[in-house]
Design a protein around this motif. Sequence first.
Motif, PDB file in Angstrom:
ATOM      1  N   PHE A   1      52.836  58.449  76.942  1.00  0.00           N
ATOM      2  CA  PHE A   1      52.165  57.163  76.852  1.00  0.00           C
ATOM      3  C   PHE A   1      51.653  56.892  75.438  1.00  0.00           C
ATOM      4  O   PHE A   1      51.621  55.774  74.988  1.00  0.00           O
ATOM      5  CB  PHE A   1      50.987  57.107  77.816  1.00  0.00           C
ATOM      6  CG  PHE A   1      51.384  57.189  79.256  1.00  0.00           C
ATOM      7  CD1 PHE A   1      52.281  56.288  79.804  1.00  0.00           C
ATOM      8  CD2 PHE A   1      50.867  58.168  80.075  1.00  0.00           C
ATOM      9  CE1 PHE A   1      52.635  56.352  81.128  1.00  0.00           C
ATOM     10  CE2 PHE A   1      51.209  58.241  81.398  1.00  0.00           C
ATOM     11  CZ  PHE A   1      52.095  57.334  81.936  1.00  0.00           C
ATOM     12  N   GLY A   2      51.265  57.933  74.749  1.00  0.00           N
ATOM     13  CA  GLY A   2      50.652  57.766  73.439  1.00  0.00           C
ATOM     14  C   GLY A   2      51.608  57.324  72.365  1.00  0.00           C
ATOM     15  O   GLY A   2      51.219  56.670  71.406  1.00  0.00           O
ATOM     16  N   HIS A   3      52.877  57.673  72.518  1.00  0.00           N
ATOM     17  CA  HIS A   3      53.831  57.292  71.482  1.00  0.00           C
ATOM     18  C   HIS A   3      53.994  55.787  71.400  1.00  0.00           C
ATOM     19  O   HIS A   3      54.260  55.253  70.320  1.00  0.00           O
ATOM     20  CB  HIS A   3      55.173  57.983  71.715  1.00  0.00           C
ATOM     21  CG  HIS A   3      55.200  59.364  71.175  1.00  0.00           C
ATOM     22  ND1 HIS A   3      54.595  60.415  71.819  1.00  0.00           N
ATOM     23  CD2 HIS A   3      55.728  59.866  70.040  1.00  0.00           C
ATOM     24  CE1 HIS A   3      54.766  61.500  71.100  1.00  0.00           C
ATOM     25  NE2 HIS A   3      55.446  61.200  70.022  1.00  0.00           N
ATOM     26  N   SER A   4      53.828  55.087  72.491  1.00  0.00           N
ATOM     27  CA  SER A   4      53.925  53.629  72.422  1.00  0.00           C
ATOM     28  C   SER A   4      52.803  53.060  71.560  1.00  0.00           C
ATOM     29  O   SER A   4      53.002  52.059  70.862  1.00  0.00           O
ATOM     30  CB  SER A   4      53.913  53.023  73.821  1.00  0.00           C
ATOM     31  OG  SER A   4      52.720  53.357  74.497  1.00  0.00           O
TER      32      SER A   4
ATOM     33  N   ILE B   1      41.087  64.106  72.214  1.00  0.00           N
ATOM     34  CA  ILE B   1      42.197  63.931  73.145  1.00  0.00           C
ATOM     35  C   ILE B   1      42.873  65.258  73.467  1.00  0.00           C
ATOM     36  O   ILE B   1      43.235  65.517  74.616  1.00  0.00           O
ATOM     37  CB  ILE B   1      43.218  62.926  72.571  1.00  0.00           C
ATOM     38  CG1 ILE B   1      42.616  61.538  72.449  1.00  0.00           C
ATOM     39  CG2 ILE B   1      44.490  62.885  73.397  1.00  0.00           C
ATOM     40  CD1 ILE B   1      42.434  60.799  73.737  1.00  0.00           C
ATOM     41  N   LEU B   2      43.051  66.103  72.470  1.00  0.00           N
ATOM     42  CA  LEU B   2      43.780  67.350  72.694  1.00  0.00           C
ATOM     43  C   LEU B   2      42.974  68.401  73.447  1.00  0.00           C
ATOM     44  O   LEU B   2      43.489  69.454  73.785  1.00  0.00           O
ATOM     45  CB  LEU B   2      44.283  67.919  71.367  1.00  0.00           C
ATOM     46  CG  LEU B   2      45.395  67.107  70.722  1.00  0.00           C
ATOM     47  CD1 LEU B   2      45.770  67.681  69.378  1.00  0.00           C
ATOM     48  CD2 LEU B   2      46.607  67.037  71.630  1.00  0.00           C
ATOM     49  N   ARG B   3      41.729  68.120  73.740  1.00  0.00           N
ATOM     50  CA  ARG B   3      40.957  69.018  74.589  1.00  0.00           C
ATOM     51  C   ARG B   3      41.315  68.814  76.063  1.00  0.00           C
ATOM     52  O   ARG B   3      40.971  69.639  76.900  1.00  0.00           O
ATOM     53  CB  ARG B   3      39.465  68.807  74.386  1.00  0.00           C
ATOM     54  CG  ARG B   3      39.020  69.219  73.000  1.00  0.00           C
ATOM     55  CD  ARG B   3      37.528  69.109  72.854  1.00  0.00           C
ATOM     56  NE  ARG B   3      37.104  69.827  71.691  1.00  0.00           N
ATOM     57  CZ  ARG B   3      36.770  71.106  71.668  1.00  0.00           C
ATOM     58  NH1 ARG B   3      36.823  71.812  72.746  1.00  0.00           N
ATOM     59  NH2 ARG B   3      36.384  71.678  70.552  1.00  0.00           N
ATOM     60  N   LEU B   4      41.993  67.731  76.348  1.00  0.00           N
ATOM     61  CA  LEU B   4      42.409  67.441  77.723  1.00  0.00           C
ATOM     62  C   LEU B   4      43.790  68.027  77.974  1.00  0.00           C
ATOM     63  O   LEU B   4      44.579  68.192  77.061  1.00  0.00           O
ATOM     64  CB  LEU B   4      42.425  65.926  77.944  1.00  0.00           C
ATOM     65  CG  LEU B   4      41.118  65.194  77.640  1.00  0.00           C
ATOM     66  CD1 LEU B   4      41.337  63.697  77.692  1.00  0.00           C
ATOM     67  CD2 LEU B   4      40.037  65.612  78.615  1.00  0.00           C
TER      68      LEU B   4
ATOM     69  N   ALA C   1      47.416  62.544  79.702  1.00  0.00           N
ATOM     70  CA  ALA C   1      48.284  61.368  79.833  1.00  0.00           C
ATOM     71  C   ALA C   1      47.458  60.099  80.038  1.00  0.00           C
ATOM     72  O   ALA C   1      47.744  59.055  79.434  1.00  0.00           O
ATOM     73  CB  ALA C   1      49.262  61.560  80.985  1.00  0.00           C
ATOM     74  N   ILE C   2      46.436  60.175  80.863  1.00  0.00           N
ATOM     75  CA  ILE C   2      45.585  59.000  81.109  1.00  0.00           C
ATOM     76  C   ILE C   2      44.830  58.618  79.844  1.00  0.00           C
ATOM     77  O   ILE C   2      44.704  57.422  79.513  1.00  0.00           O
ATOM     78  CB  ILE C   2      44.624  59.278  82.280  1.00  0.00           C
ATOM     79  CG1 ILE C   2      45.420  59.371  83.582  1.00  0.00           C
ATOM     80  CG2 ILE C   2      43.550  58.198  82.377  1.00  0.00           C
ATOM     81  CD1 ILE C   2      44.620  59.874  84.755  1.00  0.00           C
ATOM     82  N   ALA C   3      44.325  59.607  79.106  1.00  0.00           N
ATOM     83  CA  ALA C   3      43.607  59.311  77.863  1.00  0.00           C
ATOM     84  C   ALA C   3      44.529  58.663  76.838  1.00  0.00           C
ATOM     85  O   ALA C   3      44.132  57.718  76.146  1.00  0.00           O
ATOM     86  CB  ALA C   3      42.999  60.590  77.297  1.00  0.00           C
ATOM     87  N   MET C   4      45.765  59.134  76.737  1.00  0.00           N
ATOM     88  CA  MET C   4      46.699  58.533  75.785  1.00  0.00           C
ATOM     89  C   MET C   4      47.086  57.116  76.203  1.00  0.00           C
ATOM     90  O   MET C   4      47.290  56.248  75.359  1.00  0.00           O
ATOM     91  CB  MET C   4      47.936  59.410  75.626  1.00  0.00           C
ATOM     92  CG  MET C   4      47.673  60.677  74.827  1.00  0.00           C
ATOM     93  SD  MET C   4      46.895  60.402  73.233  1.00  0.00           S
ATOM     94  CE  MET C   4      48.113  59.440  72.393  1.00  0.00           C
TER      95      MET C   4
END
Length: 168
Positions: free
Chosen positions: A1-4, A52-55, A61-64
Amino acid sequence: FGHSAFIGVGAFTAGLVEAQMGSAPAPLLLAAGLVSAAAVCGILSALIAYPILRLRGTFFAIAMMGVCHVCAEVTNNVDFFQGSMGLNYPAIAPASVDPASFFYELFLVGASLILLVSWQIRKSRFGAGLLSIREDEDTARMLGVPTERYKRLAFVVSAVLTGVMGVI
């Protein structure tokens, strides 16, 4: 999701820069757009990487996905970015070349660049660390791999490369 989100941030940053430099030659516009998009995507990803990377898993995925929606809302609702008004891009492709062929060739160059960077990372110490993190992050941490730093660096590199492809 984050790449978008990074595709959009890269494309939008390049669009803003290219709109401001509208009278410059096309190669300079493209270069300025690529450099500015890489810088902005790198800075944005470095800022959000720590929390974010702590998740893990679904929460990551939801955070991204949330980051993607926040980026979209910021560009649409903050007047400085002019997202709600739309942007008029100057022509980047040379007049003598079909634009579809030009951008196809740019995508090929971008894909080749990404493959080269991936290959260099894979054969480096950093790549070995990423492979060990993929297999078992806790064991990699116990063996001395700086997992947090490697994950943040991989996140930033991925965001920069994605942002550059968003420009194209």
